[in-house]
Design a protein around this motif. Structure first.
Motif, PDB file in Angstrom:
ATOM      1  N   PHE A   1     -11.297  -0.756   0.817  1.00 22.94           N
ATOM      2  CA  PHE A   1     -10.392  -0.814  -0.326  1.00 22.94           C
ATOM      3  C   PHE A   1     -11.197  -1.014  -1.610  1.00 22.94           C
ATOM      4  N   TRP A   2     -11.398  -2.274  -2.014  1.00 28.24           N
ATOM      5  CA  TRP A   2     -12.202  -2.560  -3.185  1.00 28.24           C
ATOM      6  C   TRP A   2     -12.808  -3.941  -3.005  1.00 28.24           C
ATOM      7  N   THR A   3     -13.771  -4.265  -3.854  1.00 31.49           N
ATOM      8  CA  THR A   3     -14.541  -5.490  -3.676  1.00 31.49           C
ATOM      9  C   THR A   3     -13.777  -6.700  -4.200  1.00 31.49           C
ATOM     10  N   GLY A   4     -14.132  -7.852  -3.657  1.00 32.85           N
ATOM     11  CA  GLY A   4     -13.572  -9.110  -4.138  1.00 32.85           C
ATOM     12  C   GLY A   4     -12.300  -9.549  -3.447  1.00 32.85           C
ATOM     13  N   ILE A   5     -11.872  -8.874  -2.379  1.00 33.28           N
ATOM     14  CA  ILE A   5     -10.632  -9.235  -1.699  1.00 33.28           C
ATOM     15  C   ILE A   5     -10.889 -10.403  -0.754  1.00 33.28           C
ATOM     16  N   ASP A   6     -10.008 -11.387  -0.814  1.00 35.12           N
ATOM     17  CA  ASP A   6     -10.067 -12.537   0.091  1.00 35.12           C
ATOM     18  C   ASP A   6      -8.653 -12.810   0.586  1.00 35.12           C
ATOM     19  N   LEU A   7      -8.448 -12.662   1.883  1.00 36.55           N
ATOM     20  CA  LEU A   7      -7.121 -12.801   2.480  1.00 36.55           C
ATOM     21  C   LEU A   7      -6.968 -14.133   3.215  1.00 36.55           C
ATOM     22  N   SER A   8      -7.624 -15.160   2.735  1.00 36.30           N
ATOM     23  CA  SER A   8      -7.485 -16.473   3.363  1.00 36.30           C
ATOM     24  C   SER A   8      -6.086 -17.042   3.188  1.00 36.30           C
ATOM     25  N   ASP A   9      -5.372 -16.625   2.132  1.00 35.46           N
ATOM     26  CA  ASP A   9      -4.018 -17.139   1.913  1.00 35.46           C
ATOM     27  C   ASP A   9      -3.051 -16.699   3.002  1.00 35.46           C
ATOM     28  N   THR A  10      -3.376 -15.646   3.739  1.00 33.24           N
ATOM     29  CA  THR A  10      -2.463 -15.198   4.794  1.00 33.24           C
ATOM     30  C   THR A  10      -2.353 -16.207   5.931  1.00 33.24           C
ATOM     31  N   LEU A  11      -3.272 -17.158   6.012  1.00 32.87           N
ATOM     32  CA  LEU A  11      -3.183 -18.193   7.043  1.00 32.87           C
ATOM     33  C   LEU A  11      -2.029 -19.150   6.777  1.00 32.87           C
ATOM     34  N   ARG A  12      -1.473 -19.145   5.556  1.00 31.29           N
ATOM     35  CA  ARG A  12      -0.333 -20.013   5.269  1.00 31.29           C
ATOM     36  C   ARG A  12       0.952 -19.490   5.895  1.00 31.29           C
TER      37      ARG A  12
END
Length: 423
Positions: free
Chosen positions: A300-311
């Motif tokens: 996709f693109w740089t800088g993506i962080d999907l840690s919030d999906t753990l909520r």
């Protein structure tokens, strides 16, 4: 039950049972508190207690009335209204209700004697007489209030409008860029910044779980029971236990596995092929996040962080073949009152056109029953036909939607369709 006690119970319950919903410890009065009261109305109140049409406004009024004595607002922290938390999170709701009763009695005595004392000082004096209240708790609360007031600058009306209109870097999922300042080397020491992770689009990172699986296999439970996941997953969003697998499929035959079987048969014709492992459709877990972030930064693109999906793992689906993540899909719940947003749907090249994305999208639609689902998709992306099969309809075109995300040398169009699945 008074509204003060009901809101105290709800906030205390969510802080202890669902801390992942909080935003730096604060909960939204409408999204979190009001929705929880709506679901648990029969538990909190008597059956003969009738709901008024403006009962949600009573919640907002109660929070504002008892602020900052018992409820602390996050307006100065987030520059956004509606976020609240308990001023004294270590105290139980019963203790806070008793403090309020004593505070009202002391205020009545002061009115009769015609003395004027600040409510904050009066409450602090009552707290110091309680054996369960320590001086450390009061110091922490006062320190947090002074830090928030010092760090939050006073903005003018024009600056507030600009801040509300301009998107933030964190909301776009982009890496933060610090402005360079000319600082005297003699006054400030030189600080070396750590290099960001997953920011090189030309580097293909390891997106398997080999290291994590090796460490997990050292436990006695894995030795006795094998590598099959047995334990349930506690969701911090709904406080319910999720099954270890959404689905385990052995019928899906991707092109990549066909190619691997042909290579094995060509190289070792006399050896029979081993039994194929199943495709495991699972809810997102902390060990999946590094591999998922790597795939997002690669495709996709740089800088993506999907840690919030753990909520909110209920609204996720991660597909594994042995220890390799081959697909994932995520939904952001409660974007609006009755709307959720499909943020990512991805399948590896070579694993597509075999039904993996179709089942992931079907699973996410089933988890959001009763609410509209929205998404953005590039006008040149063939995934639009998959979304249309499930009932998504194009509402309008967003020009240059991916202009801030995608690189200039990308082949896909930067214009996007905004699609909606109405319920």
């Amino acid at each position: 039950m008074p509204w003060l006690q009901a809101i105290l119970l709800v906030l205390y319950h969510m802080q202890t049972r669902s801390p992942g919903l909080a935003r730096k410890g604060y909960f939204h009065w409408k999204i979190h508190i009001a929705s929880f009261i709506d679901h648990s109305w029969d538990i909190l109140f008597r059956k003969d207690f009738k709901r008024k049409k403006k009962w949600m406004g009573t919640i907002s009024g109660t929070l504002s009335h008892y602020s900052p004595h018992f409820f602390k607002s996050g307006t100065t922290l987030f520059n956004e209204q509606g976020w609240w938390t308990l001023t004294y999170p270590r105290l139980t709701p019963a203790q806070i209700v008793q403090l309020n009763v004593e505070l009202m009695a002391e205020k009545q005595k002061l009115r009769d004697s015609k003395l004027a004392i600040d409510d904050g000082q009066l409450l602090r004096g009552i707290l110091l007489t309680k054996p369960y209240v320590t001086e450390e708790m009061l110091q922490i609360t006062s320190r947090e209030e002074t830090v928030e007031s010092d760090e939050t600058p006073q903005l003018s009306k024009v600056q507030k409008k600009k801040r509300l209109l301009l998107p933030t870097v964190a909301s776009l999922g982009l890496p933060k860029v610090k402005k360079s300042r000319t600082v005297d080397a003699a006054t400030k020491p030189e600080v070396t910044a750590k290099p960001p992770m997953y920011l090189d689009p030309l580097c293909h990172y390891n997106t398997s779980l080999d290291e994590h699986s090796r460490v997990a296999a050292l436990s006695m439970t894995a030795r006795l029971m094998g590598g099959v996941r047995k334990e349930l997953i506690l969701s911090p969003y709904t406080s319910i236990y999720l099954p270890p697998y959404i689905r385990r499929d052995v019928r899906i035959r991707p092109i990549w596995l066909h190619l691997m079987d042909e290579l094995k048969a060509k190289v070792t014709p006399d050896v029979s092929l081993p039994k194929r492992a199943p495709l495991d459709f699972m809810y997102v877990q902390p060990e999946h996040i590094p591999a998922v972030n790597s795939l997002c930064n690669q495709f996709f693109w740089t800088g993506i962080d999907l840690s919030d999906t753990l909520r909110y793992p209920d609204f996720s689906c991660v597909v594994l073949y042995r220890k390799l993540i081959v697909a994932f899909a995520f939904v952001v719940p409660d974007v609006n009152v009755n709307e959720c947003y499909v943020s990512f749907v991805f399948t590896r090249p070579g694993w597509r056109k075999c039904g993996i994305a179709r089942f992931m999208l079907y699973h996410l639609i089933q988890t959001c029953l009763g609410r509209d689902m929205t998404l953005h998709v590039s006008i040149s992306n063939s995934a639009l036909f998959l979304y249309q099969k499930f009932g998504f309809k194009v509402e309008y075109v967003v020009l240059d939607f991916y202009n801030r995300y995608m690189r200039d040398d990308t082949c896909e169009s930067k214009h996007a369709f905004f699609c909606r699945l109405e319920r």
